[in-house]
Design a protein around this motif. Structure first.
Motif, PDB file in Angstrom:
ATOM      1  N   LYS A 193       5.868   4.291 -11.155  1.00 37.90           N
ATOM      2  CA  LYS A 193       4.452   4.036 -11.412  1.00 37.90           C
ATOM      3  C   LYS A 193       3.820   5.191 -12.188  1.00 37.90           C
ATOM      4  CE  LYS A 193       0.850   1.751  -9.000  1.00 37.90           C
ATOM      5  NZ  LYS A 193       0.394   1.190  -7.767  1.00 37.90           N
ATOM      6  N   LEU A 194       4.238   6.414 -11.875  1.00 40.71           N
ATOM      7  CA  LEU A 194       3.720   7.601 -12.553  1.00 40.71           C
ATOM      8  C   LEU A 194       4.431   7.886 -13.876  1.00 40.71           C
ATOM      9  CD1 LEU A 194       3.409   9.840  -9.400  1.00 40.71           C
ATOM     10  CD2 LEU A 194       1.505   9.157 -10.876  1.00 40.71           C
ATOM     11  N   ARG A 195       5.513   7.156 -14.135  1.00 42.94           N
ATOM     12  CA  ARG A 195       6.333   7.343 -15.343  1.00 42.94           C
ATOM     13  C   ARG A 195       6.895   8.762 -15.414  1.00 42.94           C
ATOM     14  NH1 ARG A 195       4.630   2.621 -15.309  1.00 42.94           N
ATOM     15  NH2 ARG A 195       4.171   1.336 -17.099  1.00 42.94           N
ATOM     16  N   ILE A 196       7.385   9.243 -14.252  1.00 40.90           N
ATOM     17  CA  ILE A 196       8.045  10.547 -14.212  1.00 40.90           C
ATOM     18  C   ILE A 196       9.477  10.344 -13.745  1.00 40.90           C
ATOM     19  CG2 ILE A 196       5.933  11.873 -13.814  1.00 40.90           C
ATOM     20  CD1 ILE A 196       6.652  11.989 -10.846  1.00 40.90           C
ATOM     21  N   GLN A 197      10.347  11.314 -14.056  1.00 37.26           N
ATOM     22  CA  GLN A 197      11.753  11.185 -13.695  1.00 37.26           C
ATOM     23  C   GLN A 197      12.210  12.281 -12.739  1.00 37.26           C
ATOM     24  OE1 GLN A 197      13.873  11.011 -17.378  1.00 37.26           O
ATOM     25  NE2 GLN A 197      13.013   9.040 -17.947  1.00 37.26           N
ATOM     26  N   SER A 198      11.333  13.234 -12.500  1.00 41.76           N
ATOM     27  CA  SER A 198      11.716  14.382 -11.694  1.00 41.76           C
ATOM     28  C   SER A 198      11.144  14.288 -10.279  1.00 41.76           C
ATOM     29  CB  SER A 198      11.203  15.661 -12.362  1.00 41.76           C
ATOM     30  OG  SER A 198      11.327  16.755 -11.506  1.00 41.76           O
ATOM     31  N   LYS A 199      12.024  14.435  -9.288  1.00 39.76           N
ATOM     32  CA  LYS A 199      11.568  14.465  -7.897  1.00 39.76           C
ATOM     33  C   LYS A 199      10.740  15.716  -7.639  1.00 39.76           C
ATOM     34  CE  LYS A 199      15.279  11.713  -5.921  1.00 39.76           C
ATOM     35  NZ  LYS A 199      16.359  11.652  -4.934  1.00 39.76           N
ATOM     36  N   THR A 200      11.030  16.772  -8.397  1.00 45.28           N
ATOM     37  CA  THR A 200      10.280  18.020  -8.247  1.00 45.28           C
ATOM     38  C   THR A 200       8.828  17.823  -8.655  1.00 45.28           C
ATOM     39  OG1 THR A 200      12.316  19.214  -8.791  1.00 45.28           O
ATOM     40  CG2 THR A 200      10.262  20.470  -8.865  1.00 45.28           C
ATOM     41  N   THR A 201       8.604  17.071  -9.727  1.00 45.48           N
ATOM     42  CA  THR A 201       7.238  16.788 -10.169  1.00 45.48           C
ATOM     43  C   THR A 201       6.507  15.967  -9.122  1.00 45.48           C
ATOM     44  OG1 THR A 201       7.959  16.826 -12.481  1.00 45.48           O
ATOM     45  CG2 THR A 201       5.839  15.779 -12.021  1.00 45.48           C
ATOM     46  N   LYS A 249       0.830  -1.201   0.000  1.00 48.84           N
ATOM     47  CA  LYS A 249       0.000   0.000   0.000  1.00 48.84           C
ATOM     48  C   LYS A 249       0.865   1.252   0.000  1.00 48.84           C
ATOM     49  CE  LYS A 249      -3.760   2.340   2.365  1.00 48.84           C
ATOM     50  NZ  LYS A 249      -4.391   2.787   1.140  1.00 48.84           N
ATOM     51  N   TRP A 250       1.943   1.243   0.764  1.00 47.30           N
ATOM     52  CA  TRP A 250       2.833   2.394   0.858  1.00 47.30           C
ATOM     53  C   TRP A 250       4.126   2.081   0.114  1.00 47.30           C
ATOM     54  CZ3 TRP A 250       0.603   6.669   2.380  1.00 47.30           C
ATOM     55  CH2 TRP A 250      -0.524   6.583   3.181  1.00 47.30           C
ATOM     56  N   ILE A 251       4.462   2.925  -0.851  1.00 48.48           N
ATOM     57  CA  ILE A 251       5.644   2.690  -1.680  1.00 48.48           C
ATOM     58  C   ILE A 251       6.602   3.873  -1.568  1.00 48.48           C
ATOM     59  CG2 ILE A 251       4.454   1.145  -3.283  1.00 48.48           C
ATOM     60  CD1 ILE A 251       4.126   3.475  -5.212  1.00 48.48           C
ATOM     61  N   SER A 252       7.846   3.620  -1.930  1.00 47.12           N
ATOM     62  CA  SER A 252       8.872   4.665  -1.840  1.00 47.12           C
ATOM     63  C   SER A 252       8.697   5.686  -2.968  1.00 47.12           C
ATOM     64  CB  SER A 252      10.254   4.024  -1.947  1.00 47.12           C
ATOM     65  OG  SER A 252      10.462   3.532  -3.255  1.00 47.12           O
ATOM     66  N   GLY A 253       9.437   6.774  -2.858  1.00 50.61           N
ATOM     67  CA  GLY A 253       9.395   7.806  -3.894  1.00 50.61           C
ATOM     68  C   GLY A 253       9.844   7.276  -5.247  1.00 50.61           C
ATOM     69  N   THR A 254      10.859   6.430  -5.247  1.00 51.62           N
ATOM     70  CA  THR A 254      11.361   5.851  -6.504  1.00 51.62           C
ATOM     71  C   THR A 254      10.294   4.989  -7.157  1.00 51.62           C
ATOM     72  OG1 THR A 254      13.585   5.831  -5.548  1.00 51.62           O
ATOM     73  CG2 THR A 254      13.225   4.482  -7.511  1.00 51.62           C
TER      74      THR A 254
END
Length: 89
Positions: free
Chosen positions: A42-50, A32-37
């Motif tokens: 999962k969101l197919r994004i590469q930016s931590k800012t996004t 249920k709880w996943i890391s930022g990576t």
């Protein structure tokens, strides 16, 4: 060599049971709880800012059990993706 004959209905019922059993044995429940990576994958994004922007806007749910640990709710990410999906014509 032994030959076993089955009616169509019995054969397909047997196949269904075998497939169901294999799926039960190999089912991997998603945390249920996943890391930022994992959230970024999962969101197919590469930016931590996004990712932070989505968090700050309240678009996705998160938990911060410690100062430097942020976990993301995978269900809220799925909901976010579904809310932003476009229907086909």
């Amino acid at each position: 060599m032994e030959v076993i004959c089955l009616q169509d209905e019995a054969f397909y019922a047997l196949i269904d049971k075998v497939v169901e059993r294999i799926q039960q044995q190999h089912s991997v429940k998603e945390d249920k709880w996943i890391s930022g990576t994992e959230a970024m994958q999962k969101l197919r994004i590469q930016s931590k800012t996004t990712l932070q922007k989505l968090r700050d806007e309240g678009s996705i749910r998160f938990s911060q059990p410690e100062k430097k640990i942020i976990l993301y709710d995978s269900d809220s990410i799925n909901d976010y993706l579904n809310r932003n999906s476009k229907s086909t014509f």
